[in-house]
Design a protein around this motif. Structure first.
Motif, PDB file in Angstrom:
ATOM      1  N   TYR A 122     -26.307  15.336  29.676  1.00  0.00           N
ATOM      2  CA  TYR A 122     -27.681  15.826  29.779  1.00  0.00           C
ATOM      3  C   TYR A 122     -27.707  17.307  30.125  1.00  0.00           C
ATOM      4  CZ  TYR A 122     -31.027  11.950  29.416  1.00  0.00           C
ATOM      5  OH  TYR A 122     -31.857  10.972  28.954  1.00  0.00           O
ATOM      6  N   LEU A 123     -26.813  17.725  31.004  1.00  0.00           N
ATOM      7  CA  LEU A 123     -26.795  19.115  31.463  1.00  0.00           C
ATOM      8  C   LEU A 123     -25.843  19.982  30.656  1.00  0.00           C
ATOM      9  CD1 LEU A 123     -28.583  20.141  33.820  1.00  0.00           C
ATOM     10  CD2 LEU A 123     -28.251  17.666  33.859  1.00  0.00           C
ATOM     11  N   ASP A 124     -25.347  19.447  29.541  1.00  0.00           N
ATOM     12  CA  ASP A 124     -24.476  20.210  28.641  1.00  0.00           C
ATOM     13  C   ASP A 124     -23.268  20.764  29.396  1.00  0.00           C
ATOM     14  OD1 ASP A 124     -23.667  21.281  26.227  1.00  0.00           O
ATOM     15  OD2 ASP A 124     -24.792  23.152  26.492  1.00  0.00           O
ATOM     16  N   LEU A 125     -22.636  19.890  30.179  1.00  0.00           N
ATOM     17  CA  LEU A 125     -21.501  20.301  31.005  1.00  0.00           C
ATOM     18  C   LEU A 125     -20.180  19.692  30.538  1.00  0.00           C
ATOM     19  CD1 LEU A 125     -23.227  19.905  34.478  1.00  0.00           C
ATOM     20  CD2 LEU A 125     -22.456  22.069  33.486  1.00  0.00           C
ATOM     21  N   GLY A 126     -20.189  19.104  29.350  1.00  0.00           N
ATOM     22  CA  GLY A 126     -19.004  18.405  28.875  1.00  0.00           C
ATOM     23  C   GLY A 126     -17.751  19.265  28.867  1.00  0.00           C
ATOM     24  N   LEU A 127     -17.867  20.498  28.416  1.00  0.00           N
ATOM     25  CA  LEU A 127     -16.705  21.381  28.338  1.00  0.00           C
ATOM     26  C   LEU A 127     -16.280  21.895  29.704  1.00  0.00           C
ATOM     27  CD1 LEU A 127     -17.600  23.460  25.150  1.00  0.00           C
ATOM     28  CD2 LEU A 127     -16.040  21.509  25.330  1.00  0.00           C
ATOM     29  N   LEU A 128     -17.138  21.705  30.705  1.00  0.00           N
ATOM     30  CA  LEU A 128     -16.845  22.195  32.054  1.00  0.00           C
ATOM     31  C   LEU A 128     -16.514  21.067  33.025  1.00  0.00           C
ATOM     32  CD1 LEU A 128     -19.797  24.756  32.373  1.00  0.00           C
ATOM     33  CD2 LEU A 128     -17.421  25.252  31.729  1.00  0.00           C
ATOM     34  N   ALA A 129     -16.504  19.840  32.550  1.00  0.00           N
ATOM     35  CA  ALA A 129     -16.413  18.682  33.443  1.00  0.00           C
ATOM     36  C   ALA A 129     -15.180  18.699  34.337  1.00  0.00           C
ATOM     37  CB  ALA A 129     -16.457  17.388  32.630  1.00  0.00           C
ATOM     38  N   ASP A 130     -14.081  19.241  33.847  1.00  0.00           N
ATOM     39  CA  ASP A 130     -12.844  19.244  34.621  1.00  0.00           C
ATOM     40  C   ASP A 130     -12.538  20.599  35.250  1.00  0.00           C
ATOM     41  OD1 ASP A 130     -12.254  16.513  34.046  1.00  0.00           O
ATOM     42  OD2 ASP A 130     -11.635  17.125  32.030  1.00  0.00           O
ATOM     43  N   ARG A 131     -13.513  21.501  35.199  1.00  0.00           N
ATOM     44  CA  ARG A 131     -13.363  22.802  35.852  1.00  0.00           C
ATOM     45  C   ARG A 131     -13.781  22.686  37.317  1.00  0.00           C
ATOM     46  NH1 ARG A 131     -14.568  27.082  32.158  1.00  0.00           N
ATOM     47  NH2 ARG A 131     -14.873  28.467  33.957  1.00  0.00           N
ATOM     48  N   PHE A 132     -13.163  23.498  38.174  1.00  0.00           N
ATOM     49  CA  PHE A 132     -13.539  23.516  39.576  1.00  0.00           C
ATOM     50  C   PHE A 132     -14.823  24.320  39.770  1.00  0.00           C
ATOM     51  CE2 PHE A 132      -8.965  22.629  39.904  1.00  0.00           C
ATOM     52  CZ  PHE A 132      -8.996  21.545  40.777  1.00  0.00           C
ATOM     53  N   LEU A 133     -15.620  23.914  40.757  1.00  0.00           N
ATOM     54  CA  LEU A 133     -16.909  24.551  40.984  1.00  0.00           C
ATOM     55  C   LEU A 133     -16.765  26.040  41.263  1.00  0.00           C
ATOM     56  CD1 LEU A 133     -18.695  21.886  43.218  1.00  0.00           C
ATOM     57  CD2 LEU A 133     -18.984  22.273  40.771  1.00  0.00           C
ATOM     58  N   ASP A 134     -15.695  26.435  41.966  1.00  0.00           N
ATOM     59  CA  ASP A 134     -15.539  27.855  42.294  1.00  0.00           C
ATOM     60  C   ASP A 134     -15.081  28.687  41.100  1.00  0.00           C
ATOM     61  OD1 ASP A 134     -12.903  27.054  42.093  1.00  0.00           O
ATOM     62  OD2 ASP A 134     -12.391  27.468  44.180  1.00  0.00           O
ATOM     63  N   GLU A 135     -14.884  28.040  39.971  1.00  0.00           N
ATOM     64  CA  GLU A 135     -14.543  28.748  38.744  1.00  0.00           C
ATOM     65  C   GLU A 135     -15.759  28.961  37.847  1.00  0.00           C
ATOM     66  OE1 GLU A 135      -9.996  26.891  38.362  1.00  0.00           O
ATOM     67  OE2 GLU A 135     -11.608  26.173  37.056  1.00  0.00           O
ATOM     68  N   LEU A 136     -16.904  28.464  38.287  1.00  0.00           N
ATOM     69  CA  LEU A 136     -18.115  28.502  37.464  1.00  0.00           C
ATOM     70  C   LEU A 136     -19.037  29.636  37.888  1.00  0.00           C
ATOM     71  CD1 LEU A 136     -19.020  24.698  37.412  1.00  0.00           C
ATOM     72  CD2 LEU A 136     -17.466  25.949  35.900  1.00  0.00           C
ATOM     73  N   SER A 137     -19.918  30.009  36.979  1.00  0.00           N
ATOM     74  CA  SER A 137     -20.973  30.954  37.322  1.00  0.00           C
ATOM     75  C   SER A 137     -22.016  30.255  38.195  1.00  0.00           C
ATOM     76  CB  SER A 137     -21.650  31.473  36.054  1.00  0.00           C
ATOM     77  OG  SER A 137     -22.403  30.438  35.435  1.00  0.00           O
ATOM     78  N   GLY A 138     -22.905  31.036  38.805  1.00  0.00           N
ATOM     79  CA  GLY A 138     -23.947  30.448  39.642  1.00  0.00           C
ATOM     80  C   GLY A 138     -24.839  29.498  38.867  1.00  0.00           C
ATOM     81  N   GLY A 139     -25.171  29.858  37.636  1.00  0.00           N
ATOM     82  CA  GLY A 139     -26.009  28.988  36.815  1.00  0.00           C
ATOM     83  C   GLY A 139     -25.319  27.697  36.440  1.00  0.00           C
ATOM     84  N   GLN A 140     -24.022  27.781  36.137  1.00  0.00           N
ATOM     85  CA  GLN A 140     -23.271  26.570  35.807  1.00  0.00           C
ATOM     86  C   GLN A 140     -23.173  25.636  37.004  1.00  0.00           C
ATOM     87  OE1 GLN A 140     -19.746  28.591  34.457  1.00  0.00           O
ATOM     88  NE2 GLN A 140     -20.291  28.408  32.284  1.00  0.00           N
ATOM     89  N   ARG A 141     -22.941  26.209  38.183  1.00  0.00           N
ATOM     90  CA  ARG A 141     -22.898  25.373  39.392  1.00  0.00           C
ATOM     91  C   ARG A 141     -24.244  24.703  39.635  1.00  0.00           C
ATOM     92  NH1 ARG A 141     -19.623  29.504  41.391  1.00  0.00           N
ATOM     93  NH2 ARG A 141     -21.397  30.540  42.384  1.00  0.00           N
ATOM     94  N   GLN A 142     -25.326  25.444  39.410  1.00  0.00           N
ATOM     95  CA  GLN A 142     -26.657  24.871  39.610  1.00  0.00           C
ATOM     96  C   GLN A 142     -26.866  23.673  38.698  1.00  0.00           C
ATOM     97  OE1 GLN A 142     -28.657  25.416  41.906  1.00  0.00           O
ATOM     98  NE2 GLN A 142     -30.803  25.280  41.312  1.00  0.00           N
ATOM     99  N   ARG A 143     -26.456  23.793  37.464  1.00  0.00           N
ATOM    100  CA  ARG A 143     -26.579  22.680  36.523  1.00  0.00           C
ATOM    101  C   ARG A 143     -25.729  21.498  36.964  1.00  0.00           C
ATOM    102  NH1 ARG A 143     -24.606  25.899  31.776  1.00  0.00           N
ATOM    103  NH2 ARG A 143     -24.335  23.887  30.748  1.00  0.00           N
TER     104      ARG A 143
END
Length: 252
Positions: A122-143
């Motif tokens: 739903y949040l279009d996070l499939g490609l980021l699912a196995d990434r660590f939160l501290d590796e994401l942008s602020g917007g990606q973490r919010q999602r």
């Protein structure tokens, strides 16, 4: 339905929320708007039992939030706060899985995994699912945090400024998601929003707060009017319409 009766919160001599009584409609999107310091986030925190009331009562779907068992309330109501901080190093999937704790108690079932995967999609996070939160942008973490709330699969979703850190594209996507959750999944969504345009386009009901009180409330068509908004924000606000269709709200 969410019902608040005479809800009040004081910080010393300052009354932040002053005797607020509301009946928020079942289903659809309700947006709470108003200037900074109006008491919007404090009210949402008391509705979700994150903050104690000094006075008043709140019921959510018939449950008194001060008396309901925590696990029962967590299966009925979920909330996303403004200040989401995780000290543990978690992946997106790990975080979203926390949303299933009220149901699984940490022992994930196949059904839990279905909810987790659905929320990630739903949040279009499939490609980021196995990434660590501290590796994401602020917007990606919010999602990712919104996905966690969605995975909790509650009847009531409360989100405090969910558009924080999101660019225009992802903010619009977030509001479309909330609209979809309300329309397709039957959720009751309550948002604290600063962007009046997003509130006007996506809300069924709008509550405007000012100085800790409800200044006005009603359908979006009745609330997004220059006379209403200018009084709430104490500035000149114009509404752009073409053929009676609201286009945008602007200041000037």
């Amino acid at each position: 339905m969410i019902i608040t009766s005479n809800v009040t919160k004081n910080y010393g001599a300052a009354c932040v929320v002053d005797g607020v009584s509301l009946q928020l409609p079942q289903g659809g999107i309700t947006s709470i708007i108003g200037p900074n310091g109006a008491g919007k986030s404090t009210l949402l925190s008391m509705v979700s039992r994150l903050m104690a009331m000094d006075m008043g009562t709140v019921t959510v779907g018939g449950l008194d939030v001060t008396k309901a068992p925590s696990d029962e309330l967590a299966r009925r109501l979920s909330i996303l706060r403004q200040d989401n901080h995780m000290t543990a190093r978690l992946t997106v999937r790990d975080l979203v899985a926390f949303g299933r704790y009220p149901h699984s108690r940490g022992r994930l079932t196949l059904d839990d995994k279905v909810h987790i995967d659905r929320a990630i999609d739903y949040l279009d996070l499939g490609l980021l699912a196995d990434r660590f939160l501290d590796e994401l942008s602020g917007g990606q973490r919010q999602r990712a945090f919104v996905a966690m709330v969605l995975a909790q699969d509650t009847d009531y979703l409360l989100l405090d400024e969910p558009l924080n850190n999101l660019d225009m594209k992802h903010a619009m996507g977030m509001m479309k998601l909330m609209r979809q959750a309300a329309d397709d999944l039957g959720k009751t969504v309550v948002l604290v929003l600063h962007d009046i345009n997003f509130a006007s386009w996506y809300s069924d009901h709008i509550v405007a707060m000012k100085h800790g009180k409800v200044a006005a409330q009603g359908a979006a068509s009745a609330m997004i009017r220059p006379d209403v908004l200018s009084g709430i924000y104490e500035m000149d606000i114009k509404v752009h319409e073409i053929g009676g269709q609201l286009i945008s709200v602007y200041y000037g």
